[in-house]
Design a protein around this motif. Structure first.
Motif, PDB file in Angstrom:
ATOM      1  N   MET A  91      22.620 -30.001 -47.052  1.00  0.00           N
ATOM      2  CA  MET A  91      21.907 -28.732 -47.220  1.00  0.00           C
ATOM      3  C   MET A  91      20.413 -28.931 -46.975  1.00  0.00           C
ATOM      4  O   MET A  91      19.822 -29.940 -47.377  1.00  0.00           O
ATOM      5  CB  MET A  91      22.111 -28.196 -48.635  1.00  0.00           C
ATOM      6  N   THR A  92      19.804 -27.953 -46.331  1.00  0.00           N
ATOM      7  CA  THR A  92      18.356 -27.941 -46.129  1.00  0.00           C
ATOM      8  C   THR A  92      17.726 -27.019 -47.162  1.00  0.00           C
ATOM      9  O   THR A  92      18.130 -25.865 -47.308  1.00  0.00           O
ATOM     10  CB  THR A  92      18.006 -27.446 -44.722  1.00  0.00           C
ATOM     11  N   ASP A  93      16.740 -27.519 -47.895  1.00  0.00           N
ATOM     12  CA  ASP A  93      16.084 -26.742 -48.943  1.00  0.00           C
ATOM     13  C   ASP A  93      14.863 -26.019 -48.400  1.00  0.00           C
ATOM     14  O   ASP A  93      14.040 -26.602 -47.672  1.00  0.00           O
ATOM     15  CB  ASP A  93      15.646 -27.657 -50.087  1.00  0.00           C
ATOM     16  N   ILE A  94      14.729 -24.746 -48.762  1.00  0.00           N
ATOM     17  CA  ILE A  94      13.533 -23.965 -48.466  1.00  0.00           C
ATOM     18  C   ILE A  94      13.075 -23.343 -49.780  1.00  0.00           C
ATOM     19  O   ILE A  94      13.782 -22.515 -50.359  1.00  0.00           O
ATOM     20  CB  ILE A  94      13.805 -22.864 -47.424  1.00  0.00           C
ATOM     21  N   ASP A  95      11.916 -23.770 -50.277  1.00  0.00           N
ATOM     22  CA  ASP A  95      11.423 -23.342 -51.576  1.00  0.00           C
ATOM     23  C   ASP A  95      10.061 -22.673 -51.456  1.00  0.00           C
ATOM     24  O   ASP A  95       9.200 -23.112 -50.668  1.00  0.00           O
ATOM     25  CB  ASP A  95      11.290 -24.544 -52.527  1.00  0.00           C
ATOM     26  N   ASN A  96       9.871 -21.612 -52.242  1.00  0.00           N
ATOM     27  CA  ASN A  96       8.554 -20.977 -52.377  1.00  0.00           C
ATOM     28  C   ASN A  96       7.938 -20.591 -51.030  1.00  0.00           C
ATOM     29  O   ASN A  96       6.744 -20.806 -50.791  1.00  0.00           O
ATOM     30  CB  ASN A  96       7.603 -21.904 -53.148  1.00  0.00           C
ATOM     31  N   LYS A  97       8.760 -20.020 -50.171  1.00  0.00           N
ATOM     32  CA  LYS A  97       8.264 -19.581 -48.861  1.00  0.00           C
ATOM     33  C   LYS A  97       8.330 -18.053 -48.776  1.00  0.00           C
ATOM     34  O   LYS A  97       9.024 -17.395 -49.549  1.00  0.00           O
ATOM     35  CB  LYS A  97       9.106 -20.188 -47.738  1.00  0.00           C
ATOM     36  N   GLU A  98       7.632 -17.490 -47.793  1.00  0.00           N
ATOM     37  CA  GLU A  98       7.678 -16.056 -47.522  1.00  0.00           C
ATOM     38  C   GLU A  98       7.932 -15.838 -46.037  1.00  0.00           C
ATOM     39  O   GLU A  98       7.345 -16.520 -45.191  1.00  0.00           O
ATOM     40  CB  GLU A  98       6.376 -15.379 -47.945  1.00  0.00           C
ATOM     41  N   PHE A  99       8.843 -14.881 -45.765  1.00  0.00           N
ATOM     42  CA  PHE A  99       9.180 -14.562 -44.383  1.00  0.00           C
ATOM     43  C   PHE A  99       9.084 -13.051 -44.189  1.00  0.00           C
ATOM     44  O   PHE A  99       9.225 -12.276 -45.124  1.00  0.00           O
ATOM     45  CB  PHE A  99      10.601 -15.022 -44.041  1.00  0.00           C
ATOM     46  N   GLY A 100       8.879 -12.635 -42.957  1.00  0.00           N
ATOM     47  CA  GLY A 100       8.871 -11.221 -42.620  1.00  0.00           C
ATOM     48  C   GLY A 100       9.255 -11.029 -41.166  1.00  0.00           C
ATOM     49  O   GLY A 100       9.538 -11.994 -40.443  1.00  0.00           O
ATOM     50  N   GLY A 101       9.289  -9.767 -40.734  1.00  0.00           N
ATOM     51  CA  GLY A 101       9.603  -9.502 -39.340  1.00  0.00           C
ATOM     52  C   GLY A 101      11.085  -9.558 -39.062  1.00  0.00           C
ATOM     53  O   GLY A 101      11.923  -9.449 -39.947  1.00  0.00           O
ATOM     54  N   GLU A 102      11.428  -9.773 -37.793  1.00  0.00           N
ATOM     55  CA  GLU A 102      12.806  -9.706 -37.334  1.00  0.00           C
ATOM     56  C   GLU A 102      13.468 -11.088 -37.292  1.00  0.00           C
ATOM     57  O   GLU A 102      12.918 -12.035 -36.733  1.00  0.00           O
ATOM     58  CB  GLU A 102      12.847  -9.101 -35.917  1.00  0.00           C
ATOM     59  N   ARG A 103      14.618 -11.207 -37.952  1.00  0.00           N
ATOM     60  CA  ARG A 103      15.511 -12.368 -37.845  1.00  0.00           C
ATOM     61  C   ARG A 103      14.810 -13.707 -38.090  1.00  0.00           C
ATOM     62  O   ARG A 103      14.960 -14.645 -37.286  1.00  0.00           O
ATOM     63  CB  ARG A 103      16.155 -12.389 -36.461  1.00  0.00           C
ATOM     64  N   PRO A 104      14.079 -13.886 -39.183  1.00  0.00           N
ATOM     65  CA  PRO A 104      13.350 -15.145 -39.363  1.00  0.00           C
ATOM     66  C   PRO A 104      14.256 -16.365 -39.504  1.00  0.00           C
ATOM     67  O   PRO A 104      13.858 -17.473 -39.108  1.00  0.00           O
ATOM     68  CB  PRO A 104      12.539 -14.909 -40.632  1.00  0.00           C
ATOM     69  N   LEU A 105      15.471 -16.200 -40.078  1.00  0.00           N
ATOM     70  CA  LEU A 105      16.378 -17.346 -40.233  1.00  0.00           C
ATOM     71  C   LEU A 105      17.718 -17.069 -39.554  1.00  0.00           C
ATOM     72  O   LEU A 105      18.766 -17.555 -39.988  1.00  0.00           O
ATOM     73  CB  LEU A 105      16.579 -17.648 -41.721  1.00  0.00           C
TER      74      LEU A 105
END
Length: 282
Positions: free
Chosen positions: A1-15
């Motif tokens: 598993m890849t961890d993503i912590d305390n991040k912010e995303f916006g816009g179209e299809r970030p992940l």
């Protein structure tokens, strides 16, 4: 598993198209389809503000999260969801899904939610403003359920509900093989045009309940004082504790109850017109 912590995303299809992600304290701002076409996702303590975050997702866990009103239509065309301790403030959740487990979830704006879903397991969930809930869904198991919203469970199949309080006009219309245990069912026109609706130790309120039903069964149910004109054109077997204000033109079967204010059998009764009504208190 890849961890993503305390991040912010916006816009179209970030992940878009991601696999094997563990998200913690992630905020998805306005945008669309943040986690579309993903697989094996775990989201904890996340906030979803944009539209359609989980579409076409295979296997995901959502816990202690928040879906704001902007995250409408958040979970569609997906399978294998486990959601717990989550608040959903957005309508039109859960469409065309297979395999949904909800635990301790609150949905204050549940309009048009849970349509065309199958294999649904729910416990300790509260929904409000829930008009047209559970349209055309099947294989549903529910425990400790609180609902306020009309036209619920229409055209559903294979449903079992226990320990529920349901306020819903036109609930269970056109259903097949629904069983409800130890619950309160409030709202007019309950169970019209249903097949094999089975109510066990339920309390029922609302005018004209349980009409046009086929193979209807009631076991030790009670009726409120507004339950008039019950069982019109229905085929049923019912045992009632207490009384009913009025019964109108049941088509066939047997009704046993303590008392009845009025029994209406007129020229419009449908064949075979042989329902036996047994009143215990003479």
């Amino acid at each position: 598993m890849t961890d993503i912590d305390n991040k912010e995303f916006g816009g179209e299809r970030p992940l878009f198209g991601s696999e094997n992600l563990r998200l913690d304290k992630v905020i998805f701002h306005a945008g669309e389809s943040a986690l579309k076409n993903c697989r094996n996702i775990e989201a904890s303590r996340c906030r979803f503000e944009g539209k359609y975050p989980f579409w076409h997702v295979d296997g995901f866990v959502v816990e202690n999260c928040e879906f704001t009103s902007g995250a409408r239509a958040a979970l569609w065309y997906s399978r294998g969801l486990r959601m717990s301790n989550t608040i959903v403030d957005a309508p039109k959740m859960f469409r065309e899904m297979d395999g949904i487990e909800l635990r301790r979830v609150r949905i204050p704006d549940a309009q048009e939610t849970l349509w065309h879903c199958r294999n649904v397991d729910i416990e300790d969930v509260e929904v409000k403003n829930a008009d047209y809930l559970f349209m055309h869904s099947d294989h549903i198991r529910i425990r400790n359920w609180r609902q306020n919203g009309n036209y619920s469970f229409q055209y559903c199949r294979d449903v079992e509900i226990r320990d529920a309080v349901i306020y819903s006009k036109d609930a269970f219309w056109g259903t097949e093989d629904v069983t409800v245990y130890d619950s309160e069912l409030h709202g007019e026109y309950l169970g019209w045009h249903s097949r094999r609706l089975h109510l066990v130790r339920c309390h029922i309120s609302g005018t004209q309940p349980l009409c046009y039903a086929k193979e209807l069964v009631l076991e030790d149910c009670t009726f409120a004082d507004d339950c008039d004109l019950a069982f019109e054109d229905s085929d049923l077997k019912a045992t009632v504790r207490g009384g009913i204000v009025s019964i109108k033109n049941p088509a066939s079967g047997m009704i046993t109850l303590d008392r009845c204010g009025e029994i209406i059998l007129d020229e419009f009764i449908k064949a075979p017109a042989d329902c036996i009504i047994e009143i215990r208190e003479k």
